[in-house]
Design a protein around this motif. Structure first.
Motif, PDB file in Angstrom:
ATOM      1  N   ALA A  85      10.427 115.011  36.500  1.00 17.50           N
ATOM      2  CA  ALA A  85       9.976 116.364  36.698  1.00 17.50           C
ATOM      3  C   ALA A  85      10.946 117.010  37.464  1.00 17.50           C
ATOM      4  O   ALA A  85      11.496 116.352  38.427  1.00 17.50           O
ATOM      5  CB  ALA A  85       8.398 116.227  37.331  1.00 17.50           C
ATOM      6  N   LEU A  86      11.023 118.533  37.345  1.00 20.85           N
ATOM      7  CA  LEU A  86      12.037 119.134  38.071  1.00 20.85           C
ATOM      8  C   LEU A  86      11.243 119.303  39.716  1.00 20.85           C
ATOM      9  O   LEU A  86      10.153 119.782  39.851  1.00 20.85           O
ATOM     10  CB  LEU A  86      12.257 120.623  37.570  1.00 20.85           C
ATOM     11  CG  LEU A  86      13.521 121.053  37.574  1.00 20.85           C
ATOM     12  CD1 LEU A  86      14.712 120.400  37.798  1.00 20.85           C
ATOM     13  CD2 LEU A  86      13.621 122.488  36.847  1.00 20.85           C
ATOM     14  N   ARG A  87      12.155 119.351  40.534  1.00 28.57           N
ATOM     15  CA  ARG A  87      11.844 119.721  42.011  1.00 28.57           C
ATOM     16  C   ARG A  87      11.796 121.042  42.361  1.00 28.57           C
ATOM     17  O   ARG A  87      12.319 121.340  43.277  1.00 28.57           O
ATOM     18  CB  ARG A  87      12.157 118.576  43.020  1.00 28.57           C
ATOM     19  CG  ARG A  87      11.958 117.352  42.868  1.00 28.57           C
ATOM     20  CD  ARG A  87      12.687 116.450  43.729  1.00 28.57           C
ATOM     21  NE  ARG A  87      12.205 116.676  45.347  1.00 28.57           N
ATOM     22  CZ  ARG A  87      12.765 116.161  46.403  1.00 28.57           C
ATOM     23  NH1 ARG A  87      13.654 115.201  46.043  1.00 28.57           N
ATOM     24  NH2 ARG A  87      12.222 116.382  47.263  1.00 28.57           N
ATOM     25  N   THR A  88      11.245 122.024  41.477  1.00 26.61           N
ATOM     26  CA  THR A  88      11.405 123.313  41.441  1.00 26.61           C
ATOM     27  C   THR A  88      11.173 123.902  42.923  1.00 26.61           C
ATOM     28  O   THR A  88      11.984 124.763  43.396  1.00 26.61           O
ATOM     29  CB  THR A  88      10.525 124.175  40.443  1.00 26.61           C
ATOM     30  OG1 THR A  88      11.051 123.461  39.375  1.00 26.61           O
ATOM     31  CG2 THR A  88      10.712 125.489  40.411  1.00 26.61           C
ATOM     32  N   VAL A  89       9.915 123.563  43.298  1.00 20.00           N
ATOM     33  CA  VAL A  89       9.334 124.028  44.609  1.00 20.00           C
ATOM     34  C   VAL A  89      10.320 123.413  45.770  1.00 20.00           C
ATOM     35  O   VAL A  89      10.729 124.403  46.485  1.00 20.00           O
ATOM     36  CB  VAL A  89       7.967 123.560  45.018  1.00 20.00           C
ATOM     37  CG1 VAL A  89       7.358 123.966  46.397  1.00 20.00           C
ATOM     38  CG2 VAL A  89       6.806 124.055  43.939  1.00 20.00           C
ATOM     39  N   ASP A  90      10.675 122.352  45.862  1.00 17.50           N
ATOM     40  CA  ASP A  90      11.477 121.904  47.012  1.00 17.50           C
ATOM     41  C   ASP A  90      12.845 122.571  46.714  1.00 17.50           C
ATOM     42  O   ASP A  90      13.628 122.842  47.883  1.00 17.50           O
ATOM     43  CB  ASP A  90      11.946 120.420  46.980  1.00 17.50           C
ATOM     44  CG  ASP A  90      10.543 119.609  47.126  1.00 17.50           C
ATOM     45  OD1 ASP A  90       9.830 120.243  47.782  1.00 17.50           O
ATOM     46  OD2 ASP A  90      10.421 118.464  46.603  1.00 17.50           O
TER      47      ASP A  90
END
Length: 144
Positions: A85-90
């Motif tokens: 999964a992409l760590r978009t929020v981080d």
């Protein structure tokens, strides 16, 4: 211990505050890794062997490792599959707008995409060239 009962160690991920800009940029510099990122941008999570890339499984594992260790993706194990999964929020918290900027630049530079300013099919607007001013009050008229 029998091979079938051994578990591989859980993948390591850097904490949000440990994500380094140079590591992220390096991870995003490879076309295969950018394909993975683009797919994950549209899907919240995906099994590792299901990405549309044409590389050997060992090479794909390397690309996932680079993305994971840089902080771009997270991975989790479920039975004998690994999901990414992409760590978009981080990434957004650490480097606001970076991922969107990189993905937009990539989209603009892909084969078949139109150069900036030509999306509408119109030529970019330019100011019309002006004729030199030789009327009263111009430098040439004063010198004249």
């Amino acid at each position: 211990m029998a091979r079938s009962t051994r578990r591989r160690p859980a993948p390591a991920h850097p904490a949000t505050e440990e994500i380094d800009l140079y590591d992220v940029l390096h991870a995003l510099s490879d076309p295969t890794r950018m394909t993975i990122v683009r797919v994950l941008r549209t899907e919240p999570e995906r099994a590792c062997g299901t990405f549309p890339v044409d590389v050997a499984p060992s090479t794909l594992s390397h690309h996932f490792k680079v993305l994971r260790e840089s902080g771009v993706i997270s991975q989790r194990e479920e039975a004998n599959r690994r999901f990414s999964a992409l760590r978009t929020v981080d990434l957004e918290r650490r480097f606001p707008g970076l991922l969107d900027t990189v993905l937009a630049a990539l989209a603009r530079n892909e084969p078949g995409s139109e150069p900036a300013g030509e999306e509408s099919g119109h030529e970019p607007e330019h100011e019309p060239e002006r004729e030199p001013d030789h009327g009263p009050g111009s430098d040439k008229a004063r010198r004249g």
